[in-house]
Each structure stands twice: as C-alpha cells, then as structure tokens.
Enzyme design. Structure first.
Site, PDB file in Angstrom:
ATOM      1  N   THR A 177       0.827  -1.208   0.000  1.00 43.52           N
ATOM      2  CA  THR A 177       0.000   0.000   0.000  1.00 43.52           C
ATOM      3  C   THR A 177       0.862   1.259   0.000  1.00 43.52           C
ATOM      4  O   THR A 177       1.711   1.442   0.868  1.00 43.52           O
ATOM      5  CB  THR A 177      -0.921   0.014   1.234  1.00 43.52           C
ATOM      6  N   HIS A 202       2.979  -5.359  -4.532  1.00 44.76           N
ATOM      7  CA  HIS A 202       1.691  -6.035  -4.519  1.00 44.76           C
ATOM      8  C   HIS A 202       0.753  -5.303  -5.474  1.00 44.76           C
ATOM      9  O   HIS A 202       0.383  -4.151  -5.227  1.00 44.76           O
ATOM     10  CB  HIS A 202       1.093  -6.026  -3.113  1.00 44.76           C
ATOM     11  N   MET A 295       0.996  -2.706   4.221  1.00 45.57           N
ATOM     12  CA  MET A 295       0.361  -3.367   5.356  1.00 45.57           C
ATOM     13  C   MET A 295       0.814  -4.821   5.436  1.00 45.57           C
ATOM     14  O   MET A 295       1.024  -5.476   4.422  1.00 45.57           O
ATOM     15  CB  MET A 295      -1.161  -3.309   5.210  1.00 45.57           C
ATOM     16  N   ASP A 298       4.820  -9.129   4.746  1.00 48.53           N
ATOM     17  CA  ASP A 298       5.516  -9.719   3.605  1.00 48.53           C
ATOM     18  C   ASP A 298       6.828  -8.976   3.360  1.00 48.53           C
ATOM     19  O   ASP A 298       6.865  -7.746   3.347  1.00 48.53           O
ATOM     20  CB  ASP A 298       4.626  -9.646   2.362  1.00 48.53           C
TER      21      ASP A 298
END
Length: 356
Positions: A177, A202, A295, A298
């Site tokens: 994010t 991501h 967030m 990972d």
C-alpha cells in the site's frame, strides 16, 4: 471494536449495491452511505464522517481523479479507487488515493468474491493509512537530503564501477500500500550508473505492465514487466508481474528472472519474501534490499535472510510510510540495517552502491 465506516461512491446503482452488500458482510466494516457522484459524496462525507471512501474514476459531473485532488486538501480521508479504467489508476494514486482495485466481471460470482476479498483488505489498510504525505513539511535534515539528491542526476557520467562490476550487483525493492508512488519517487531520482533494479510490488495482474510503462516513460531507466529469461542489467528495472511470483537465479555472474504461479505467500502473489529470499541465495553480499510502505509482514523474513547473507538493507521510516506495516515488522526482527525517510532513500542507496 469500532467498525471501519465506509462511503461507497459509484454512479452505477447495481455496482453500488454489490459493493455495499459485499463489504457489509465483513464484521469489521460498516457501509455508512452510498453516493452517485462527487457532489453527492461531498455532502455525505460531511454528514456521515466515513473513515475510508471507495471511489470510481469515471463518474458524472466530475471524474474521480479531480475529485480526489480537490478532496484531500480539505478532508484527511483515505481513498481506495475501484475502477475498470486501468490507464487512469496511477493518476489517481498520484492525486492521493492510497490504493486501488480493478472492477470485476460482475457476471462471474467467483470474480466478484475475489474482488470483494481484495477490496476489504485494502479498506482495512486504508483505514490505517496516512494521506497526502507529499504535502507534509520536511524537516531541515530531509530538505538537505533532497538537495543532495538533486545532484545525483549530474553524476551519471561519473561511473565509479565498471559495467562488469555493476552487472554482478543488484538492488531489490518490495512494497505494498502506497508503494507505487514511493517506488516512483525513488527511481526518478537515481542515476543510471547503478546495478539493475528488481521490484516486487503487490499489484493485480495487468496493472504491473501499466506501472512498468509509467516508470519507463517518466524516468531515465528502461523499465519492463519481468518475464522468465530476462537478465538483470545496469540501467534497467524489472517489475514482478501481477499475480505471479518472481525470483532470481544466478547464472555465471549474472541474475536471471523466473516468473511462476504457485500458492500465495503471506497472502500475496507476487510476494516480496519470494523475491528477497531468492536474492539472498543468489547474490548474498552483492545485493541491496529496500522494504517500503505496506500493510502486513511480507518481505520482512526475506530482508532478514538477505542481511544474514551480507546484503545491505534499508527500511522506510514510519513518518514517511503511507502504512507502516511491512517496514515496521522488518525493523523489529532486525532485518533493517539503515532506516530512512522516503526522500532520503535514493541518496542512501547511491551511497551504499559506492560502498560508503
């Protein structure tokens, strides 16, 4: 525990209904209102005081990008873009949206279910996110750092390492994010005479190619969505394809990309951990790893594996992160050697490449 209050903004009654019903099935989310256009949304923001807003891009009276651009200086409201207009998504992120989700084919129940799961996760991340961080005043130290970064672009011709040496080294970045804008802000400040860069962000399938094209058009680097068989080269950037993992394999003194589909790792595909762990094995002390805003956790274990193999590692600090999740976990487990504010990371990277 207080539920996250969400305002849904979309001109389609059918899609607003799908969103409202789907999101309301999550016990942590409450849809407090729906709006049909930006003017309706403005009134309902004042009335219902939502924590997060989902917003389409193509709407009557005012498009979503212009709405976000006008909204954020007045209301500190995280916005998750929900749109089928893929080409404009990165403009929305530049305007201040914290994340995005592609609209699904509503004729497929399976696609809608996956979409709602993704949107719920991004709403929860958005509720914890900082918005409009680009408008914050910088400290004197950070301003000095940015002035120093301005000089990086003047040293491109001053190659401190041979092309052969640069080819033996690698820089890897991981983010979630807020990551697309963070990555862009770093890449645009870097000179070309550095090792090849590989990125795991991501991102949904299809959008990774658009992200690569945006970076290719707006920076000095050659940027492309990674494909199996690509080699990491100085002056180039490889982006992990959406919905695929990316790892690097050492071939002689070079690094080759391998893209593949297996189960999600830490809930993500591409996973930052998959990339970082492969780099720890393939490059060891010849690598630099950077973990950015996002967030979850990972990338933390992968960055730790890199550091244990002798790599230099950087973590984005809390103040400049849209969501201080991934870099926080990495810092807490000892994976981060140096922590830095986003405006200083390009300068720090350059310094580590030189061996400072």
């Amino acid at each position: 525990m207080r539920r996250i209050r969400v305002l849904v903004v979309d001109d389609s009654l059918l899609f607003r209904t799908i969103l409202a019903r789907g999101l309301s099935s999550d016990p942590e989310i409450e849809v407090v209102a729906q709006a049909i256009d930006p003017f309706d949304a403005r009134d309902k923001i004042l009335k219902y005081e939502p924590d997060v807003m989902t917003c389409d891009i193509e709407m009557p009276k005012m498009n979503g990008i212009e709405f976000i651009r006008r909204l954020l200086p007045q209301y500190n409201l995280p916005v998750v873009v929900v749109s089928s207009t893929s080409g404009a998504v990165f403009d929305a992120l530049s305007a201040g949206a914290v994340d995005f989700v592609a609209k699904p084919d509503i004729d497929s129940a399976q696609n809608v279910e996956r979409f709602l799961e993704d949107l719920m996760a991004k709403i929860k991340a958005g509720a914890a996110a900082k918005v409009s961080i680009q408008t914050e005043l910088l400290t004197k130290h950070e301003t000095h750092g940015i002035n120093a970064i301005d000089h990086l672009r003047t040293v491109v011709s001053s190659t401190f390492l041979s092309q052969e040496e640069l080819s033996k080294r690698i820089i890897v970045l991981g983010a979630s994010t807020g990551g697309t804008e963070a990555i862009y802000s770093i890449i645009r400040e870097m000179p070309l005479n550095i090792p090849g860069i590989v990125i795991a962000q991501h991102i949904p399938a299809g959008f990774s190619r658009l992200f690569a094209e945006r970076l290719d058009d707006s920076t000095d680097f050659k940027v492309k969505e990674a494909q199996t068989g690509d080699y990491v080269e100085p002056g180039t950037v490889l982006i992990a394809p959406g919905d695929q993992h990316l790892k690097l394999i050492k071939v002689g003194e070079r690094y080759k990309a391998e893209c593949f589909v297996t189960e999600k790792v830490n809930g993500h595909r591409p996973s930052v951990d998959v990339l970082f762990e492969s780099v720890a094995k393939a490059a060891g002390p010849r690598a630099i790893g950077v973990i950015l805003t996002g967030m979850g956790y990972d990338g933390a274990k992968g960055l730790l594996a890199m550091r244990r193999k002798g790599a230099r590692t950087i973590g984005q600090d809390e103040r400049s992160s849209v969501v201080y999740g991934m870099p926080k976990v990495a810092y807490e487990i000892g994976a981060v050697e140096k922590q830095a504010s986003l405006p200083l990371i390009a300068k720090l990277l350059y310094s580590l490449v030189k061996g400072d």
